[in-house]
Scaffold this motif. Structure first.
Motif, mmCIF file in Angstrom:
data_model
loop_
_atom_site.group_PDB
_atom_site.id
_atom_site.type_symbol
_atom_site.label_atom_id
_atom_site.label_comp_id
_atom_site.label_asym_id
_atom_site.label_seq_id
_atom_site.Cartn_x
_atom_site.Cartn_y
_atom_site.Cartn_z
ATOM 1 N N VAL A 45 0.946 -1.253 0.138
ATOM 2 C CA VAL A 45 0.072 -0.079 -0.002
ATOM 3 C C VAL A 45 0.975 1.189 -0.065
ATOM 4 O O VAL A 45 1.721 1.437 0.944
ATOM 5 N N GLU A 46 0.841 1.820 -1.154
ATOM 6 C CA GLU A 46 1.869 3.061 -1.332
ATOM 7 C C GLU A 46 1.126 4.215 -0.462
ATOM 8 O O GLU A 46 2.075 4.902 0.233
ATOM 9 N N GLN A 47 -0.038 4.309 -0.559
ATOM 10 C CA GLN A 47 -0.747 5.560 0.238
ATOM 11 C C GLN A 47 -1.988 5.048 0.387
ATOM 12 O O GLN A 47 -2.565 4.168 -0.718
ATOM 13 N N PRO A 48 -2.820 5.637 1.410
ATOM 14 C CA PRO A 48 -4.130 5.300 1.737
ATOM 15 C C PRO A 48 -5.000 5.357 0.455
ATOM 16 O O PRO A 48 -5.019 6.319 -0.363
ATOM 17 N N GLY A 49 -5.793 4.219 0.050
ATOM 18 C CA GLY A 49 -6.637 4.296 -1.179
ATOM 19 C C GLY A 49 -5.874 3.805 -2.535
ATOM 20 O O GLY A 49 -6.811 3.487 -3.325
ATOM 21 N N SER A 50 -4.709 3.263 -2.085
ATOM 22 C CA SER A 50 -4.209 2.871 -3.642
ATOM 23 C C SER A 50 -3.297 1.615 -3.029
ATOM 24 O O SER A 50 -2.602 1.482 -1.942
ATOM 25 N N MET A 51 -3.320 0.605 -3.852
ATOM 26 C CA MET A 51 -2.547 -0.668 -3.703
ATOM 27 C C MET A 51 -1.777 -1.200 -5.053
ATOM 28 O O MET A 51 -2.311 -0.965 -6.064
#
Ligand SMILES: C[S@@+](CC[C@H](N)C(=O)[O-])C[C@H]1O[C@@H](n2cnc3c(N)ncnc32)[C@H](O)[C@@H]1O
Length: 296
Positions: A45-51
């Motif tokens: 998970v690079e940043q909340p909401g994207s993977m």
């Protein structure tokens, strides 16, 4: 379909990489583990909401995987491509650190330095390449922790036992058994690609005596073992249970992991069916380990 050049050397599997916007990454990974043909999945998970999802899947499994991903509510693919196994193997290295599994057992990525906290600490040096098994996944850590717990309790006296690790991947569990002093260890996997990875890892840990084989379990010679390890997915474990039971010595222990909680009753029922006695169940999040014993 993926580009042929990205299919594994033996033409059986391909690593697919999906960049997605998504909520609930753990739940998504759990759903994808049930897709037929999945060999391994990692997500970050690079940043909340994207993977990013890396899925090692059989060539026949690529379409069912795409269908499964398309059907997940709340997930939108922004990019999908097949990647070289080596790219996958290297991409997550930056996120993998020294991993203490128990106070007595630590996994050290081979490119990092580590000084043990005590002379009794077992340190396993590992480079899994594209094979599964770093110790960070719950299914592997459940196995390693239970192997150590049985050692600490004195239930298993490793120097007196022989061990079979079915679905050895990077060789991590077989090598832990070796480092605990097992009399004899065999690591088996149906994926011939992992054999040289497991062997190289064994050598890096002075465990060159471990025997590696890609012969299917049902065709292995009829040696019986005191301890059989199998961290594979529940449907595969259920299929293999008759052979796993056959490979156990009377009084022997079977540790199985890779079992999503909802599949535990089916694994237990099949194990009882083949004459094994349930002894323990350990959970970590959505995964569980089940321990069985073959009656004397
Ligand atoms: C989840 S990985 C486990 C790797 C390692 N033992 C660990 O605990 O991290 C499962 C492994 O089982 C292998 N496998 C899948 N089906 C199998 C089968 N029928 N017999 C033996 N190995 C199998 C896969 O190739 C993969 O390397």
């Amino acid at each position: 379909m993926p580009e042929p050049s990205l299919v594994s050397a033996d033409n059986t599997t391909v690593v697919m990489c999906y960049h997605c916007t998504a909520t609930q990454p753990d739940l998504i990974e759990e759903m994808l583990w049930t897709v037929p043909g999945i060999v391994a999945i990692e997500h970050s998970v690079e940043q909340p909401g994207s993977m990013t999802i890396y899925a090692d899947v059989t060539v026949e499994g690529v379409k069912p995987l795409a269908t499964a991903i398309a059907g997940i509510e709340g997930l939108a693919i922004t990019q999908c491509r097949a990647v070289e196994e080596t790219d996958w193997a290297n991409s997550w290295k930056q996120h993998w650190h020294i991993t203490p599994l128990t106070p007595h057992l630590t996994i050290r990525p081979s490119w990092l330095e580590y000084t043990p906290n005590s002379p009794d600490e077992v340190v396993l040096t590992l480079d899994p390449g594209a094979a599964f098994g770093t110790g960070t996944h719950e299914t592997t850590s459940l196995m390693a922790k239970q192997m150590d717990a049985l050692r600490q309790q004195g239930t298993l006296n490793y120097p007196q036992i022989n061990v079979l690790d079915v679905g050895t991947g990077s060789g991590i569990l077989a090598i832990i058994a070796g480092l605990f002093g097992s009399r004899q260890v065999t690591g088996q996997d149906i994926d011939p690609k992992v054999m040289h990875v497991a062997h190289a890892n064994a050598l890096a840990n002075a465990q060159g005596h471990i025997h590696w084989t890609d012969t299917p379990l049902g065709e292995l010679c009829h040696t019986q073992y005191d301890l059989v390890l199998a961290n594979i997915l529940a449907p595969v474990i259920i299929d293999l249970l008759p052979d796993l039971a056959l490979r156990l010595l009377p009084g022997g222990t079977l540790l199985t992991s890779g079992i999503i909680l909802s599949a535990a009753p089916n694994v237990k029922a099949e194990a009882v069916q083949v004459g094994l006695k349930p002894v323990a169940m350990v959970m970590d999040g959505k995964w569980c380990l089940m321990q069985f014993e073959k009656p004397l």
